[in-house]
Design an enzyme around this catalytic site. Sequence first.
Site, mmCIF file in Angstrom:
data_model
loop_
_atom_site.group_PDB
_atom_site.id
_atom_site.type_symbol
_atom_site.label_atom_id
_atom_site.label_comp_id
_atom_site.label_asym_id
_atom_site.label_seq_id
_atom_site.Cartn_x
_atom_site.Cartn_y
_atom_site.Cartn_z
ATOM 1 N N MET A 55 0.836 -1.192 0.000
ATOM 2 C CA MET A 55 0.000 0.000 0.000
ATOM 3 C C MET A 55 0.878 1.252 0.000
ATOM 4 S SD MET A 55 -3.082 -0.936 -0.206
ATOM 5 C CE MET A 55 -4.114 -2.392 0.010
ATOM 6 N N CYS A 56 0.432 2.254 -0.695
ATOM 7 C CA CYS A 56 1.260 3.419 -0.950
ATOM 8 C C CYS A 56 0.403 4.675 -0.771
ATOM 9 C CB CYS A 56 1.794 3.368 -2.384
ATOM 10 S SG CYS A 56 2.586 1.780 -2.801
ATOM 11 N N ARG A 57 0.984 5.792 -1.036
ATOM 12 C CA ARG A 57 0.283 7.077 -1.029
ATOM 13 C C ARG A 57 0.681 7.841 -2.276
ATOM 14 N NH1 ARG A 57 -3.815 6.971 2.384
ATOM 15 N NH2 ARG A 57 -3.707 4.968 1.331
ATOM 16 N N VAL A 102 4.739 7.826 -2.852
ATOM 17 C CA VAL A 102 5.632 7.225 -1.858
ATOM 18 C C VAL A 102 5.192 5.784 -1.650
ATOM 19 C CG1 VAL A 102 6.279 9.363 -0.693
ATOM 20 C CG2 VAL A 102 4.247 8.133 0.094
ATOM 21 N N ASN A 118 -1.940 2.520 -5.931
ATOM 22 C CA ASN A 118 -1.980 2.119 -4.541
ATOM 23 C C ASN A 118 -2.932 0.953 -4.452
ATOM 24 O OD1 ASN A 118 -2.153 1.881 -1.760
ATOM 25 N ND2 ASN A 118 -3.659 3.533 -1.591
#
Lengths: 263, 263, 263, 263
Positions: free
Chosen positions: A1-3, A86, A112
């Site tokens: 999982m990312c942003r 990110v 994401n």
Amino acid sequence: MCRWTVHAGEPVFLEQLVLEPCHSLIAQSLHAREAKAETNGDGFGLGWYGERPEPGLYREILPAWSDANLRSLCRQLRARLFFAHVRASTGTATARANCHPFASGRWLFMHNGQIGGYERIRRKVEAMIPDALYPQRHGTTDSEALFLAIAGRGLDDDPVGAVLGGLAEIEALMAGAGIEEPLRFTAALSDGERVYGFRYSSDDRAPTLYFRDFPSGTVLASEPLDIERACWHAVPPNSLVSLRLGGVPEIAPLALAPLSSVA
Amino acid sequence: MCRWTVHAGEPVFLEQLVLEPCHSLIAQSLHAREAKAETNGDGFGLGWYGERPEPGLYREILPAWSDANLRSLCRQLRARLFFAHVRASTGTATARANCHPFASGRWLFMHNGQIGGYERIRRKVEAMIPDALYPQRHGTTDSEALFLAIAGRGLDDDPVGAVLGGLAEIEALMAGAGIEEPLRFTAALSDGERVYGFRYSSDDRAPTLYFRDFPSGTVLASEPLDIERACWHAVPPNSLVSLRLGGVPEIAPLALAPLSSVA
Amino acid sequence: MCRWTVHAGEPVFLEQLVLEPCHSLIAQSLHAREAKAETNGDGFGLGWYGERPEPGLYREILPAWSDANLRSLCRQLRARLFFAHVRASTGTATARANCHPFASGRWLFMHNGQIGGYERIRRKVEAMIPDALYPQRHGTTDSEALFLAIAGRGLDDDPVGAVLGGLAEIEALMAGAGIEEPLRFTAALSDGERVYGFRYSSDDRAPTLYFRDFPSGTVLASEPLDIERACWHAVPPNSLVSLRLGGVPEIAPLALAPLSSVA
Amino acid sequence: MCRWTVHAGEPVFLEQLVLEPCHSLIAQSLHAREAKAETNGDGFGLGWYGERPEPGLYREILPAWSDANLRSLCRQLRARLFFAHVRASTGTATARANCHPFASGRWLFMHNGQIGGYERIRRKVEAMIPDALYPQRHGTTDSEALFLAIAGRGLDDDPVGAVLGGLAEIEALMAGAGIEEPLRFTAALSDGERVYGFRYSSDDRAPTLYFRDFPSGTVLASEPLDIERACWHAVPPNSLVSLRLGGVPEIAPLALAPLSSVA
């Protein structure tokens, strides 16, 4: 999982969105609020449209919060349309080739989410990538494979159709392999003129997506970048936000019909 | 603020302490419990004593949680005495030369804490480093400068005296510059035979330090590595834990007299 | 094209072969003499057998000549059997996952050479990797794919047969794709007890391979590590050097029969 | 010893000079022709003036020839005035903080050369840096120390005088320490409007410096970037090339008088 964060509108210095907001993407790299993984320190990336049709890319394996090059670039670069991401790895290595965004021709993509049970269908997802694009398979993430598989369906003519078709095909692969984990897909796609934000999941926990109108344009983001949460619109699950540079965002339900027809 | 672990006793594979415990240093790099900074992702380091008098060093700028080399080394290396450290920068760059532990001859040193107002006395702290050791000043942290200044006082004869004298001199420099921030110093020092753990602060908030006896030997750590918290002894503030390889840890108050005599 | 060194015999500190010789692998990383690429600065790797059946790995993207960790590890690590490799990329990214040696279970592999026209048959070479090993495909090099394809044929029972069969299958793929560039393969393979050095090319320019007996054991190397060239034996093209730990090297022609039978 | 390039004139994409010429800086990073060190693989850096008074910086520890970010930035960035540098370390670590160019306020600086016997006078050179600039001492190179020492003399009013005074003071320090190695200084300095190229050595082997007029402006370079060597003017030893943006380069002997007066 990312942003991730997208800006589309008038030219702004990247720092205005990537560094300065109190809950900027840099801040989220250390402390995300609405993510499964609070720390997003497994590399990062910038993609931006400048004077050329193809976007620029800067991707690095350091955490975003500690990279001096990123700060300098964000102070210098001004763009109408840019992506920033990110990364919190879901298992693959911390390597530049595994950092988002990914570029192919004029298209930028970042993601994401996760293809559930990916290791069990990795070969089949990679087989979806047409030969002409396979040399662009530089890393090992599910996200890059997914993007190239989608790109292979023809982004220029019908980008949303390519995404929906690609997701449907992957859900069919997952079903065929008896995978019960979900397909989660909160992603951004652009050709430098049009921007598409997807919020989709095969279960009821689609990763969050918000947008807000600023004087300089529209910002899409995994979570609000500031404390004015009332200014941010949550994109409903299984929806698409689309806009053209200079236009206003439109939200539409993701037309799921193609999914069942393929499966 | 950082997190660190020392082992001294019978040879153990490093993974037994660095990777495997539920709250290992790797786990603490993502989620420290008792630290000012929860994320310790600004590089890390290993120091260990093998077959040579001088310790080995492996230091890297990636977060400890994502470094495959670290995992492989921890599986392969077996040592009686080793240091491991994960870093949360207090301002200086993420660079190998700024990662702990630091080595000088047979001595290893690592630190959790900070010289308050360091930028205002950096030159004076660096001036404490004798000429003969100045070529070992490879980075820009307060910790490395502090270590080399201490080393310059002669570690072989009286290591604890060198530390106390060095801290006293720095407190005097801080006072002279009107610095009101504290000097915090929870640190480990070893020559391969003796291990010293310091827990000191000029205010009443000395960074935590614990130790526990395992069958293989004694472990010092910034915070307990497992859930058996009752097995871990908290070192009182302003105390010294010292032991010899194969011996038992002894706790003594840090003799502060030299501090006032210098100031 | 790359440079590599193997040692097999009594335990020696790695520095004795990797750092100290006048034409050590580190020296070759800056100035190889007999290589297509003089500079081998696209990362490097160490693999060694210690106390566990599986080898340790240290791979890094910096040039070998500038990595302080490598120097420290080579001073500390002592091993009977180790591999060292410096890389000159033939096109793929400078990433750890693209650095040799590669490990799978107890096996280590490293390679100097190239599958000609690889991009045109990459998918087919990757398809040679069995499902069970595909999760070990971490990078994008032809060398890693080749190793996993070979490993899929069963290294434990007949490692040389697996290599020959793998090479034959790849030559057949190349022929099928109309590729005229050669397959070049100067490679080392070991399970911690047996060492195999291959010098093969489908044209008449197989990358060089030498061996020399030292008091500590046998060294295989892309080029002599010192000026005593008379002490080094050139392995003839299309030959195999094999030895057991503590044994003497034996040279045999590579039995090409399986190649034609497959093609 | 290093290699560097400056462009000053009309806006050009950086790739036009950094990537495309047959003997571009990237090519020189692998094979410099006129340098003591043929390989310049110990990191690199870009500095450019965009829309802000302060320059942008991108510095990285990978060799320039293998960095995909560098290629993308050079394709995207367009600037009237930029610096590019590839590094061959003379002993200090491969770290971003040791990569050129260095920036201080509006000023950019990069250097090819060396302070002979630097380790013996390092502290004294660092002592030349005024307190206000000492926080900008991020690395350990002689070049960065030299730049900050020069900057401390006041670049805005008399940049050439600051350089000459700084060099004179360093030569005096070297003489005082009995150092017989030379001071070599082929360097570039700019505030975004004016560019100064220095070619100086205390012996008769000043590192080379050339310039050439292109339609887009003037290029200064350690060695010609292309095969049209007749188009490149060699700057004589102990000379200064100076120009303003949009102006023509002027060459003048470096006025050495201040050197003796200080010594």
